[in-house]
Design a protein around this motif. Structure first.
Motif, short mmCIF file in Angstrom:
data_model
loop_
_atom_site.label_atom_id
_atom_site.label_comp_id
_atom_site.label_asym_id
_atom_site.label_seq_id
_atom_site.Cartn_x
_atom_site.Cartn_y
_atom_site.Cartn_z
N ALA A 1 -70.47 67.21 24.81
CA ALA A 1 -70.83 68.54 25.31
C ALA A 1 -71.77 69.26 24.34
O ALA A 1 -72.64 70.04 24.77
CB ALA A 1 -69.57 69.37 25.54
N LYS A 2 -71.62 69.00 23.05
CA LYS A 2 -72.45 69.67 22.04
C LYS A 2 -73.78 68.95 21.81
O LYS A 2 -74.70 69.51 21.23
CB LYS A 2 -71.69 69.74 20.72
CG LYS A 2 -70.43 70.57 20.75
CD LYS A 2 -69.69 70.46 19.42
CE LYS A 2 -68.36 71.17 19.45
NZ LYS A 2 -67.61 70.98 18.18
N SER A 3 -73.87 67.70 22.23
CA SER A 3 -75.04 66.89 21.90
C SER A 3 -76.27 67.26 22.72
O SER A 3 -76.18 67.52 23.92
CB SER A 3 -74.72 65.41 22.11
OG SER A 3 -75.87 64.61 21.88
N ASP A 4 -77.41 67.30 22.05
CA ASP A 4 -78.69 67.51 22.73
C ASP A 4 -79.35 66.18 23.09
O ASP A 4 -80.41 66.15 23.71
CB ASP A 4 -79.65 68.30 21.84
CG ASP A 4 -79.16 69.72 21.58
OD1 ASP A 4 -78.51 70.28 22.49
OD2 ASP A 4 -79.40 70.25 20.48
N VAL A 5 -78.72 65.06 22.68
CA VAL A 5 -79.32 63.73 22.87
C VAL A 5 -78.54 62.90 23.89
O VAL A 5 -79.12 62.31 24.80
CB VAL A 5 -79.40 62.97 21.53
CG1 VAL A 5 -79.99 61.58 21.73
CG2 VAL A 5 -80.23 63.77 20.52
N LEU A 6 -77.23 62.87 23.75
CA LEU A 6 -76.39 62.04 24.61
C LEU A 6 -75.60 62.91 25.57
O LEU A 6 -74.83 63.78 25.15
CB LEU A 6 -75.44 61.20 23.76
CG LEU A 6 -76.09 60.12 22.88
CD1 LEU A 6 -75.05 59.52 21.95
CD2 LEU A 6 -76.72 59.03 23.74
N LYS A 7 -75.79 62.67 26.86
CA LYS A 7 -75.06 63.38 27.90
C LYS A 7 -74.35 62.36 28.81
O LYS A 7 -74.91 61.30 29.11
CB LYS A 7 -76.00 64.23 28.75
CG LYS A 7 -76.71 65.34 27.98
CD LYS A 7 -75.73 66.39 27.48
CE LYS A 7 -76.45 67.52 26.77
NZ LYS A 7 -75.50 68.53 26.23
N ALA B 1 -74.33 58.09 15.87
CA ALA B 1 -73.50 59.11 15.23
C ALA B 1 -74.25 60.43 15.13
O ALA B 1 -73.67 61.51 15.33
CB ALA B 1 -73.10 58.64 13.84
N ALA B 2 -75.54 60.35 14.83
CA ALA B 2 -76.33 61.56 14.66
C ALA B 2 -76.48 62.33 15.96
O ALA B 2 -76.78 63.53 15.96
CB ALA B 2 -77.71 61.22 14.11
#
Length: 366
Positions: free
Chosen positions: A119-125, A25-26
């Motif tokens: 799209a906003k995540s820096d961890v999950l792409k 979630a984070a």
């Protein structure tokens, strides 16, 4: 060679893994933070409602501490989920089976499009995800699964139609071990099951073969039909046809298996509920379970020593080894209408915005 010992994938460890997955979630900005606390009190902890199997208290507390929010774990029940959706009060996160849940719920606009969060995540792409995750994608315009928006993220997946077998039971029956690279035909597989079954006073004491795949008989029919060169579903997934030669061949195979009474079936289910207790107790020679089953086997050194993994058998000339589940979590949407998911209408009206941002989390044992 023996299966390398690994941590036992028993219920406790599975649930621990489920709890850990909630931390994703984070990784999706705005997901968890958008869930209302409902209390109205400044600084009050938010509550995330998750529909999943029951969690152990310590696992839930650990995740609550990491997320800084409360978790309300609702035991998974499809009837209850439908009622919650119809009542316009769905859980924030639901554990589900991508292969079957996505076309059903996404087509009715009852799942949240997670693309903007990825799209906003820096961890999950999306580029980091294995192709099996595409089972959680659905294009409502073309009605095709595997393309379009992403509605969930797989916790795990494996080739669920491969099978494990006990070398000691094969040797006791003086049978040659299956190849670990070349698949058996389904007829050869059935014949082995008949040779390995053991009965006493007319009752089965040792199953020769458990042919049920994760997902039930329908999954078995889908896999075998594909192996025979056909498909149960139309291209738009709107209809199912069991009358094709390939589908009839798959149905006939299952009927022959059930009539042979050599393993669990819809007419004679396994009293143990699933394969592992029976397999561990030396009462099952072959179990149709995916790579994930090896985690359980690896927790028992004696069973691991006599266990091997074989390719998925073929009903026809097409070699397929599908992942029948890819269990994952997605997020329901709140429909403006009260059209239940079982309605004959193709979709519900567009969802309202409150509480639609829902993070992937959790998982469940088979």
């Amino acid at each position: 060679m023996p299966v390398a010992p690994r941590g036992s994938l028993d219920r406790r460890r599975f649930l621990a893994a489920s709890a850990g997955a909630a931390l994703t979630a984070a990784a999706l900005p705005g997901c968890a933070s958008s869930v209302d606390s409902g209390s109205g009190a400044k600084g009050a902890k938010e509550t995330l409602t998750i529909m999943d199997v029951a969690w152990e208290k310590k696992d839930q507390q650990k995740v609550e501490q990491e997320l800084g929010m409360n978790l309300d774990i609702v035991t998974y029940d499809i009837t209850k989920l439908n009622a919650m959706l119809a009542g316009n009060n769905p859980p924030d996160v639901v554990r589900g089976i991508g292969a079957t849940d996505v076309p059903y719920f996404a087509a009715r606009d009852l799942m949240t499009d997670l693309d903007s969060y990825f799209a906003k995540s820096d961890v999950l792409k999306p580029s980091d995800l294995a192709p099996a995750n595409d089972v959680w994608r659905y294009d409502s315009e073309t009605k095709k699964q595997g393309t379009g928006p992403r509605y969930g993220m797989a916790k795990d997946y494996s080739q669920d139609c491969m099978f494990w077998y006990r070398t000691d039971l094969f040797e006791a029956a003086e049978l040659e071990l299956p190849s670990d690279t070349e698949p058996l035909s389904c007829d050869e597989w059935l014949d082995l099951g008949k040779r390995l079954v053991k009965r006493r006073l007319g009752k089965v004491k040792v199953y020769g073969l458990s042919a049920g795949t994760l997902g039930g008989p329908l999954t078995t029919f889908m896999w075998m039909t594909a192996s025979a060169g056909g498909s149960l579903f139309a291209d738009d997934l709107a209809t199912v046809d069991f009358s094709s030669p390939e589908a009839l061949k798959a149905l006939q195979w299952y009927l022959d298996y059930a009539k042979a009474d050599i393993g669990p079936s819809v007419v004679n289910p396994n009293p143990d509920g699933w394969d592992w207790p029976t397999y561990q107790a030396n009462r099952m020679a072959m179990a149709t379970d995916g790579y994930w089953f090896g985690g359980t086997i690896g927790g028992d050194a004696k069973i691991a020593e006599v266990s091997r993994f074989a390719p998925a058998p073929q009903l026809g000339s097409h070699r397929v080894s599908p992942a029948s589940a890819a269990p994952a979590t997605g997020s329901p949407r709140r429909p403006r209408t009260r059209t239940p998911p079982g309605s004959t209408s193709s979709t519900t009206s567009p969802a309202s915005s409150p509480r639609t941002a829902r993070p992937p989390a959790g998982a469940s044992p088979p």
